[in-house]
Design a protein around this motif. Structure first.
Motif, mmCIF file in Angstrom:
data_model
loop_
_atom_site.group_PDB
_atom_site.id
_atom_site.type_symbol
_atom_site.label_atom_id
_atom_site.label_comp_id
_atom_site.label_asym_id
_atom_site.label_seq_id
_atom_site.Cartn_x
_atom_site.Cartn_y
_atom_site.Cartn_z
ATOM 1 N N ALA A 1 0.126 4.095 -1.845
ATOM 2 C CA ALA A 1 -0.575 5.329 -2.230
ATOM 3 C C ALA A 1 -0.463 6.392 -1.143
ATOM 4 O O ALA A 1 -0.373 6.081 0.049
ATOM 5 N N PHE B 1 0.845 -1.192 0.000
ATOM 6 C CA PHE B 1 0.000 0.000 0.000
ATOM 7 C C PHE B 1 0.885 1.249 0.000
ATOM 8 O O PHE B 1 1.313 1.734 1.039
ATOM 9 N N LYS C 1 -1.665 0.033 12.661
ATOM 10 C CA LYS C 1 -2.412 -0.406 11.476
ATOM 11 C C LYS C 1 -2.533 -1.914 11.384
ATOM 12 O O LYS C 1 -3.375 -2.412 10.650
ATOM 13 N N LYS D 1 3.369 3.043 13.640
ATOM 14 C CA LYS D 1 2.399 2.932 12.556
ATOM 15 C C LYS D 1 2.101 1.462 12.256
ATOM 16 O O LYS D 1 0.958 1.074 12.049
HETATM 17 N N1 CTP Z 1 -2.807 4.817 4.167
HETATM 18 C C1 CTP Z 1 -3.973 4.247 3.675
HETATM 19 N N2 CTP Z 1 -5.163 4.915 3.790
HETATM 20 C C2 CTP Z 1 -5.203 6.113 4.398
HETATM 21 C C3 CTP Z 1 -4.021 6.713 4.906
HETATM 22 C C4 CTP Z 1 -2.829 6.015 4.776
HETATM 23 O O1 CTP Z 1 -3.926 3.145 3.127
HETATM 24 N N3 CTP Z 1 -6.387 6.748 4.509
HETATM 25 C C5 CTP Z 1 -1.550 4.052 4.069
HETATM 26 C C6 CTP Z 1 -0.525 4.639 3.125
HETATM 27 O O2 CTP Z 1 -0.681 4.121 1.825
HETATM 28 C C7 CTP Z 1 0.774 4.169 3.770
HETATM 29 C C8 CTP Z 1 0.461 4.110 5.237
HETATM 30 O O3 CTP Z 1 -0.964 4.040 5.337
HETATM 31 O O4 CTP Z 1 1.104 2.860 3.357
HETATM 32 C C9 CTP Z 1 0.948 5.235 6.066
HETATM 33 O O5 CTP Z 1 0.461 6.452 5.556
HETATM 34 P P1 CTP Z 1 0.810 7.791 6.328
HETATM 35 O O6 CTP Z 1 0.135 8.943 5.681
HETATM 36 O O7 CTP Z 1 2.313 7.847 6.528
HETATM 37 O O8 CTP Z 1 0.183 7.474 7.769
HETATM 38 P P2 CTP Z 1 -1.129 7.949 8.491
HETATM 39 O O9 CTP Z 1 -1.611 6.775 9.275
HETATM 40 O O10 CTP Z 1 -2.085 8.577 7.547
HETATM 41 O O11 CTP Z 1 -0.578 8.990 9.552
HETATM 42 P P3 CTP Z 1 -0.075 10.519 9.377
HETATM 43 O O12 CTP Z 1 -0.402 10.973 7.984
HETATM 44 O O13 CTP Z 1 -0.821 11.246 10.424
HETATM 45 O O14 CTP Z 1 1.433 10.450 9.630
#
Ligand code: CTP
Ligand code: CA
Length: 228
Positions: A98, A96, A168, A164
């Motif tokens: 994106a 993942f 997740k 993270k």
């Molecule tokens: N991701 C996802 N769906 C979302 C947000 C994030 O699938 N709505 C996935 C991204 O593709 C990536 C991972 O989660 O593989 C981490 O994304 P990131 O933006 O770094 O983490 P967030 O959990 O959104 O935390 P933040 O932006 O607050 O750092």
């Protein structure tokens, strides 16, 4: 540059990859989005396909061509990306990559929002988007056997990536440093740290194509296909 030869290392395995940004509409002509070229996600989908995996790429809008040998689904919003990912299950491995917009506009306007002469500016109310990585990590019997996410951080890289991974529920996180002095956004290179529950591994500075190839080989090793 297509220097890497096709092989059958991942033959018989199914892969799902997300790439690019999502676009969240404000009105029919405007949107909010993340910065993402899609280069890394597309390179990973191409590498997995080249290694013989039956690969589906779910991509937001990018300027890139669809990778050869990959079934590509084009979406715009996070909700559409989630639906396309669910439709692609079951798979053996999900990557993942994106840059999903964390928020959408709560009530997008059906018609173009017009300026008025009062000088008032519109206020956007946001609502949370689904977290696709988290949702795929908790898909029960349909969960990919290996779930891989990314973490772009500007500080405390490994610690934030580990947090993270735990939050997740994914298996691996590819953490990369996007602090301004490293600045890999939109570029062709990445410095990755592969973070797992047990440990973390520092990769050298590599092109995004090399990162994709190395990840493909790590995935193959995980499934007992080759010696890492
Ligand atoms: N991701 C996802 N769906 C979302 C947000 C994030 O699938 N709505 C996935 C991204 O593709 C990536 C991972 O989660 O593989 C981490 O994304 P990131 O933006 O770094 O983490 P967030 O959990 O959104 O935390 P933040 O932006 O607050 O750092
Ligand atoms: Ca985010």
């Amino acid at each position: 540059i297509e220097t890497l030869l096709a092989d059958a290392t991942l033959k018989g395995l199914k892969a799902l990859v997300t790439s690019g940004p999502t676009f969240e509409p404000i009105d029919p002509v405007r949107y909010i989005a993340n910065r993402s070229s899609g280069k890394q996600g597309h390179a990973i989908a191409a590498a997995l396909a080249r290694m013989g995996a039956e690969t589906t790429l779910v991509s937001g809008p990018t300027r890139l061509p669809d990778p050869p040998g990959v079934t590509t689904r084009h979406i715009e919003t996070a909700a559409e990306m989630l639906a396309a990912c669910e439709a692609a299950l079951p798979v053996d491995v999900g990557v993942f990559a994106a840059a999903v917009a964390d928020w959408k506009v709560a009530r997008p306007a059906n018609q173009k929002i017009k300026k008025d002469d009062s000088g008032r500016t519109p206020a956007l109310e946001l609502a949370a988007n689904p977290d696709i990585l988290q949702s795929m990590s908790h898909a029960g019997a349909r969960r990919p056997k290996l779930v891989i996410g990314f973490a772009a951080e500007t500080e405390n890289l490994i610690a934030f990536a580990k947090a993270k991974l735990e939050k997740k529920g994914c298996d691996w996180i590819l953490a990369n440093d996007v602090s301004p002095d490293r600045g890999t956004f939109g570029g062709d290179r990445n410095t990755i740290h592969l973070v797992t529950q047990a440990n973390s591994e520092d990769w050298p500075d590599l092109s995004k194509l090399e990162v994709a190839d190395r990840l493909g080989r790590r995935i193959a090793a995980h499934f007992g296909r080759v010696h890492a």
